[in-house]
Enzyme design. Sequence first.
Site, PDB file in Angstrom:
ATOM      1  CG  MET A   1     -21.844  39.687 -24.645  1.00  0.00           C
ATOM      2  SD  MET A   1     -22.037  37.884 -24.693  1.00  0.00           S
ATOM      3  CE  MET A   1     -23.560  37.715 -23.750  1.00  0.00           C
TER       4      MET A   1
ATOM      5  CB  ILE B   1     -14.661  34.046 -25.160  1.00  0.00           C
ATOM      6  CG1 ILE B   1     -14.330  33.549 -26.575  1.00  0.00           C
ATOM      7  CG2 ILE B   1     -13.374  34.182 -24.341  1.00  0.00           C
ATOM      8  CD1 ILE B   1     -13.615  34.593 -27.408  1.00  0.00           C
TER       9      ILE B   1
ATOM     10  N   GLY C   1     -20.823  38.503 -17.772  1.00  0.00           N
ATOM     11  CA  GLY C   1     -19.804  39.214 -18.545  1.00  0.00           C
ATOM     12  C   GLY C   1     -18.957  38.294 -19.406  1.00  0.00           C
ATOM     13  CB  SER C   2     -18.932  36.386 -21.638  1.00  0.00           C
ATOM     14  OG  SER C   2     -20.304  36.692 -21.770  1.00  0.00           O
ATOM     15  NE  ARG C   3     -13.281  38.601 -27.998  1.00  0.00           N
ATOM     16  CZ  ARG C   3     -12.113  39.136 -28.277  1.00  0.00           C
ATOM     17  NH1 ARG C   3     -11.527  39.927 -27.402  1.00  0.00           N
ATOM     18  NH2 ARG C   3     -11.517  38.887 -29.420  1.00  0.00           N
TER      19      ARG C   3
END
Length: 220
Positions: free
Chosen positions: A99, A157, A187-189
């Site tokens: 993301m 995450i 922002g991430s995953r």
Amino acid sequence: MHIHREGYIIILITAVFLLAFNVVGYLYWFPNTVTMLLSLIVSLLVFGLIVQFFRVPHRTLTRHERQVIAPADGTVVVIEETNEGEYFKSPRRQVSIFMSPLNVHVNFNPVSGTVRYFKYFPGKYLVAWHPKSSTENERTTIVLQLANGVEVLLRQIAGAVARRIVWYVKEGQTVEQGTELGFIKFGSRIDVFLPLDAEVKVSIGEKTKGGVTVLAELAD
């Protein structure tokens, strides 16, 4: 479209700061109209970026008991068979979604079921696509068990920019597919671990829409 509740305070603080900055600049710093105009334009762009990050678009959600729906907007960066060592301790099919700060950052429950396991881990802030981010970054692990006993594991995450993970579930809770699971800021995953016999319906590089895109279909 509306603004997510996680953004209310941040948006308010940003607005007050930018307003104060421009008022003080007008009174003391900016020597001419052009400089003042540039400051206003930059301030509006910054404010617009913050607001768009917390946007929640109206969507027609996908609901199907055998389908695993994408838990987030983003780009598919991993599809592989891997050993999940925290909960299953056995091979699983992993699908990971990255993301960016420009994506919608609401996280959705990918299936309907019961939260069988939840754990939060403080950790590092490696870039979200780093191979070790799944095991070393700040993260949560959430396991959802469907009515037929099949379990799907999700891992929120944090990345190099994301510094706050929010979750709205707890062990023992019953959730419905497409409802809000949580939120990750800036922002991430998300990693999704599926049974090996699940049929993955996306490909590397494909863009996903949380609550809409079919990530995989579970076997009968």
